[in-house]
Scaffold this active site. Sequence first.
Site, PDB file in Angstrom:
ATOM      1  CG  ASP A 174      46.987 -55.778 -46.470  1.00  0.00           C
ATOM      2  OD1 ASP A 174      46.939 -55.514 -45.265  1.00  0.00           O
ATOM      3  OD2 ASP A 174      47.960 -55.489 -47.201  1.00  0.00           O
ATOM      4  CG  HIS A 209      49.141 -53.387 -43.338  1.00  0.00           C
ATOM      5  ND1 HIS A 209      49.097 -53.979 -44.580  1.00  0.00           N
ATOM      6  CD2 HIS A 209      50.337 -52.764 -43.276  1.00  0.00           C
ATOM      7  CE1 HIS A 209      50.213 -53.729 -45.233  1.00  0.00           C
ATOM      8  NE2 HIS A 209      50.980 -52.989 -44.473  1.00  0.00           N
ATOM      9  CB  SER A 395      53.290 -51.744 -46.968  1.00  0.00           C
ATOM     10  OG  SER A 395      53.488 -53.037 -46.502  1.00  0.00           O
TER      11      SER A 395
END
Length: 594
Positions: A174, A209, A395
């Site tokens: 990520d 994120h 996600s």
Amino acid sequence: MFGRGVSWQRRALGATAAVAAIATLGAGPVLAEKGDGGKNDKQQLVHVIVRLGDGVSVNSKKLMKEFDGKLEADLAPIGGFAGFVPADKLDDLRAVAGVTEVTADVSLNWNPTDPVATTSGDDTSGFVDGDFGRKGASVSYDRLDLTAVNKIIGANAAHKAGYTGAGVDVALIDTGVSPVAGVGSVLNGPDLSFDSQQPGFEYLDGYGHGTYLSGIINGSGAGVDGVAPGSRIVNVKVGAANGAVDVSQVIAGIDWVVQHRSDPGVNIRVLVLAYGTDSVQPADVDPLAYAVEVAWQHGIVVVAAAGNRGTASPLDDPAMNPYVIAVGASEPQGTFSTADDLVTTFTNGGTVARRPDLVAPGRSVVSLRVPGSYIDLNHPEGLEPDGLLRGSGTSQASAVVGGSAALLLQAQPSLTPDQVKAQLKKTAMSLPLADAVTQGAGQISIKRAIKKNQVSATKAAQTWPLGTGTGSLEAARGTSHIEMNGVPLIGEFDIFGMPWDGQSWSGQSWSGQSWSGGVWNGQSWSGQSWSGQSWSGQSWSGQSWSGQSWSGQSWSGQSWSGQSWSGQSWSGQSWSGQSWSGVTWSGQSWSSAG
């Protein structure tokens, strides 16, 4: 690519009349009190939703009366009814012939004056339903904290039974993980992002994120209760502070995970990839889809976000690979019962050949925030008063399933990836009001999955044709490209301009030879910060990664030839729109993956 978090804001929820009716039923008092024959003591009544088997018909009013309860309403759309029964009668009601599910339908809309609800367990295996949330917490359609998520999927019961994911490493490819309050155990793998050339930014999450997803997986403290708080994140950073990343970086990260899954002190059993592209080639030749298939065949459970482009869209790459677990996002409609749950409209519905395997809560989920990150600065509408962050997307759902897989593997460590997938699908809860196509097997129930005896390896075995990975790197990018000084990286070249030979790479990837001494695809990918001690004191492939800096490398591929990059000259042309599975960040649609 990354960021399958669709929205970081409150949004109105459209519900069908049936859904609205059920939501209204569940919004009343969680606990009622009933006089006990004139005695001074009182008996607690729990609000429940009862579901019946196909074709089963009962006199619901009479049945509830037999258990000292009271019928509230028949719910024809789900083949069941709602009412109140004493907490100590739940097990007896569940044992009635024809009753398939009795859910203590605790409302998510808490008031500071509401009592904390407690219901008895439904078995003797250590799975007992405990208290929900913190007294006084406010949880609504627009805010789903992780305590509520754990309750919905049964992770709280797994925790009480002693399963926390301990001993299981979850690789998170990520945008990095920053050490904010509430972050669980993290082991830094490689930083393959452009940030690796900026001293002080290595491994850290400038985008916001990766840290957010890590909180869902194994967060602990600071108001965050991860699904698998005892597991450990292996942080493989590929996305930069502005979200920019190329498919070649993600593939390199997957290859690295495969080759280092069993290093001394390491036990990578799960890989979470909330990244996706709109690849324009079949999964059996696509190199990104092949990379996750290699990981799967080497014993790693790969959880991939379905994507956030809507029900009419095919699954994102690599979720389109039939071996991995493709995850869509569900929304709980304000109750813990699956009776009223829906699949979010942003979840990619897939095609006839490949649909989502299951769904998990993915709307308005609250997790960790990185102050000063891209999301933090550009999307204040997602900020929570307690310093956390709220977002929606596949996600989030993928992180929930990744943490769940860690719980299952702690409980049953001998399971193969095929067995994990089969067990999660067989024990998923069907959503009667949701579209049967987009929900796959239904909403994950890790409580049921752990309780279930192991699905045999023979029955669980997937027999899809094996991929080759010999397709086009450019086709795998779809519409997602990075660019430098306005020039996009296009064609069969990786980020260093090295020619891409799918035939050669696929063979090296399968045999575990794609990485050698810090070289991948013929080029050193070792950042300036690597010292050989960043990886738990272990060197990679017997060599230290203290070698070379990317900043001195020049691009040699086609239109990038002669350009050297300093870490600030590149950008994600369609990154802020496509790959990180985010549908909206400010109420306006943007073509991202969360």
